[in-house]
Design an enzyme around this catalytic site. Structure first.
Site, PDB file in Angstrom:
ATOM      1  N   MET A   1     -11.511  -6.012   5.572  1.00 25.51           N
ATOM      2  CA  MET A   1     -10.670  -5.042   6.285  1.00 25.51           C
ATOM      3  C   MET A   1     -10.295  -5.622   7.647  1.00 25.51           C
ATOM      4  O   MET A   1     -11.178  -6.043   8.410  1.00 25.51           O
ATOM      5  CB  MET A   1     -11.403  -3.719   6.473  1.00 25.51           C
TER       6      MET A   1
ATOM      7  N   ASP B   1      -4.783   3.571  -2.040  1.00 22.65           N
ATOM      8  CA  ASP B   1      -5.876   3.909  -1.128  1.00 22.65           C
ATOM      9  C   ASP B   1      -6.435   5.297  -1.433  1.00 22.65           C
ATOM     10  O   ASP B   1      -5.787   6.309  -1.165  1.00 22.65           O
ATOM     11  CB  ASP B   1      -5.373   3.881   0.322  1.00 22.65           C
TER      12      ASP B   1
ATOM     13  N   ASP C   1      -6.481  -6.434   4.471  1.00 25.56           N
ATOM     14  CA  ASP C   1      -5.843  -5.109   4.424  1.00 25.56           C
ATOM     15  C   ASP C   1      -5.883  -4.493   5.815  1.00 25.56           C
ATOM     16  O   ASP C   1      -6.955  -4.262   6.365  1.00 25.56           O
ATOM     17  CB  ASP C   1      -6.614  -4.241   3.412  1.00 25.56           C
TER      18      ASP C   1
ATOM     19  N   SER D   1       0.847  -1.196   0.000  1.00 30.50           N
ATOM     20  CA  SER D   1       0.000   0.000   0.000  1.00 30.50           C
ATOM     21  C   SER D   1       0.880   1.241   0.000  1.00 30.50           C
ATOM     22  O   SER D   1       1.687   1.445   0.920  1.00 30.50           O
ATOM     23  CB  SER D   1      -0.886   0.018   1.240  1.00 30.50           C
TER      24      SER D   1
ATOM     25  N   HIS E   1      -8.294   0.831  -3.967  1.00 34.36           N
ATOM     26  CA  HIS E   1      -9.196   0.631  -2.827  1.00 34.36           C
ATOM     27  C   HIS E   1      -9.873   1.960  -2.543  1.00 34.36           C
ATOM     28  O   HIS E   1      -9.244   2.894  -2.046  1.00 34.36           O
ATOM     29  CB  HIS E   1      -8.382   0.140  -1.631  1.00 34.36           C
TER      30      HIS E   1
ATOM     31  N   MET F   1      -9.040   8.035  -0.430  1.00 37.41           N
ATOM     32  CA  MET F   1      -9.864   8.422   0.734  1.00 37.41           C
ATOM     33  C   MET F   1     -10.393   9.833   0.523  1.00 37.41           C
ATOM     34  O   MET F   1      -9.673  10.703   0.026  1.00 37.41           O
ATOM     35  CB  MET F   1      -9.025   8.402   2.007  1.00 37.41           C
TER      36      MET F   1
ATOM     37  N   MET G   1     -12.070   4.239  -0.513  1.00 39.21           N
ATOM     38  CA  MET G   1     -12.718   4.508   0.775  1.00 39.21           C
ATOM     39  C   MET G   1     -13.412   5.855   0.639  1.00 39.21           C
ATOM     40  O   MET G   1     -12.976   6.875   1.190  1.00 39.21           O
ATOM     41  CB  MET G   1     -11.670   4.500   1.901  1.00 39.21           C
TER      42      MET G   1
ATOM     43  N   GLY H   1      -2.666  -3.854   9.077  1.00 37.33           N
ATOM     44  CA  GLY H   1      -1.890  -4.519  10.117  1.00 37.33           C
ATOM     45  C   GLY H   1      -1.242  -5.822   9.686  1.00 37.33           C
ATOM     46  O   GLY H   1      -0.921  -6.661  10.539  1.00 37.33           O
TER      47      GLY H   1
ATOM     48  N   HIS I   1      -1.208  -1.320  -4.255  1.00 35.63           N
ATOM     49  CA  HIS I   1      -2.483  -0.998  -3.600  1.00 35.63           C
ATOM     50  C   HIS I   1      -2.565   0.521  -3.405  1.00 35.63           C
ATOM     51  O   HIS I   1      -1.697   1.128  -2.781  1.00 35.63           O
ATOM     52  CB  HIS I   1      -2.542  -1.726  -2.256  1.00 35.63           C
TER      53      HIS I   1
HETATM   54  C1  DX5 Z   1      -6.182   1.561   5.625  1.00 40.33           C
HETATM   55  C2  DX5 Z   1      -5.756   1.241   4.221  1.00 40.33           C
HETATM   56  C3  DX5 Z   1      -4.654   0.291   4.147  1.00 40.33           C
HETATM   57  C4  DX5 Z   1      -3.369   0.757   4.796  1.00 40.33           C
HETATM   58  C5  DX5 Z   1      -2.687  -0.433   5.378  1.00 40.33           C
HETATM   59  O1  DX5 Z   1      -7.414   2.153   5.633  1.00 40.33           O
HETATM   60  O2  DX5 Z   1      -6.836   0.701   3.480  1.00 40.33           O
HETATM   61  O3  DX5 Z   1      -4.403  -0.115   2.813  1.00 40.33           O
HETATM   62  O4  DX5 Z   1      -2.499   1.396   3.919  1.00 40.33           O
HETATM   63  O5  DX5 Z   1      -1.572  -0.011   6.083  1.00 40.33           O
HETATM   64  P1  DX5 Z   1      -0.794  -0.973   7.087  1.00 40.33           P
HETATM   65  O6  DX5 Z   1      -0.279  -2.129   6.288  1.00 40.33           O
HETATM   66  O7  DX5 Z   1       0.317  -0.093   7.593  1.00 40.33           O
HETATM   67  O8  DX5 Z   1      -1.753  -1.371   8.156  1.00 40.33           O
HETATM   68 ZN    ZN Z   2      -6.396  -0.237   1.538  1.00 40.21          ZN
END
Ligand code: DX5
Ligand code: ZN
Length: 225
Positions: free
Chosen positions: A135, A33, A173, A8, A64, A35, A66, A175, A31
């Protein structure tokens, strides 16, 4: 089939993004993100930026979303060439119609579920999607801790996908690191997003290999050797 590792770029250096994209060229997909500060309390980038990432990335894009109202905004990401476009079921007015429209443009259609969203209502709709994203943190930020309580939902999806015989990817996705990737693989994931674990590693390419090997050993059920 080895596990897919999708770093990501939320954890990348946004002012050195092309350099950081090159660091992850050995990954499966990048990936991305998106947002909007409404669906989640964070803001990243939109279609113009994702279009430039698409131009320079050596690997395909796993977008992805969001965002609120993906029914209106998701198609633009498919049109600019994203390989995969995943939107949140909590935000979509008509997920099946949107997935069909994404596929008609040529993208893989993904459905994402927040940790508290049950999957049961969507099991009948499996063939409408190419990917489910479970998630494993609340969406919005990188660097959070993996929520193991999402694993029963992932395992249910794995059982349903196997029963359907369809080629549907199961993505996790949030942690994901050297330890949690094993848990997620054992519970049925085959596609793993990792932000911090890849970009904070001394050598992102080595870390991608390590995560891929570890996940592949544990794909769908505990390793036998
Ligand atoms: C969180 C994102 C993830 C994030 C994951 O809302 O969708 O893709 O980047 O980051 P890590 O791998 O650090 O948890
Ligand atoms: Zn993501």
């Amino acid at each position: 089939m080895p596990a897919r590792i999708n770093p990501s770029i939320l954890a990348a250096d946004f002012v050195n993004l092309e350099r950081d994209l090159d660091k992850i060229a050995s990954a499966d997909l990048v990936h991305v993100d998106v947002m909007d500060n409404h669906f989640v309390p964070n803001l990243t980038f939109g279609p113009q930026m994702v279009g430039r990432i698409q131009d320079v990335s050596k690997i395909p894009l796993d977008v992805h979303l969001m965002i609120d109202n993906p029914d209106e905004w998701a198609l633009g990401y498919a049109e600019l060439g994203a390989y995969s476009v995943t939107f949140h079921v909590e935000a979509a007015a008509d997920p099946v119609r949107l997935a069909r429209r994404l596929r008609a443009i040529g993208a893989r259609a993904g459905l994402a579920l927040k940790p508290g969203t049950a999957v049961d209502d969507y099991l009948d709709l499996l063939p409408e999607f190419d990917q489910f994203l479970v998630m494993t943190v609340e969406p919005g930020f990188g660097g959070q801790s993996f929520m193991a309580e999402t694993m029963p939902k992932l395992a249910r999806l794995r059982a349903a996908v196997d029963a359907s015989g369809a080629d549907i990817w199961l993505q996790v996705d949030g942690g994901i690191n050297e330890e949690t990737i094993v848990t997620a693989a054992e519970n049925g994931a085959d596609t793993f997003v990792a932000g911090s674990a890849v970009f904070r590693a001394e050598n992102p390419a080595d870390q991608i290999s390590l995560l891929r090997e570890s996940a592949t050993r544990h794909l769908h059920g505990p390793a036998t050797s």
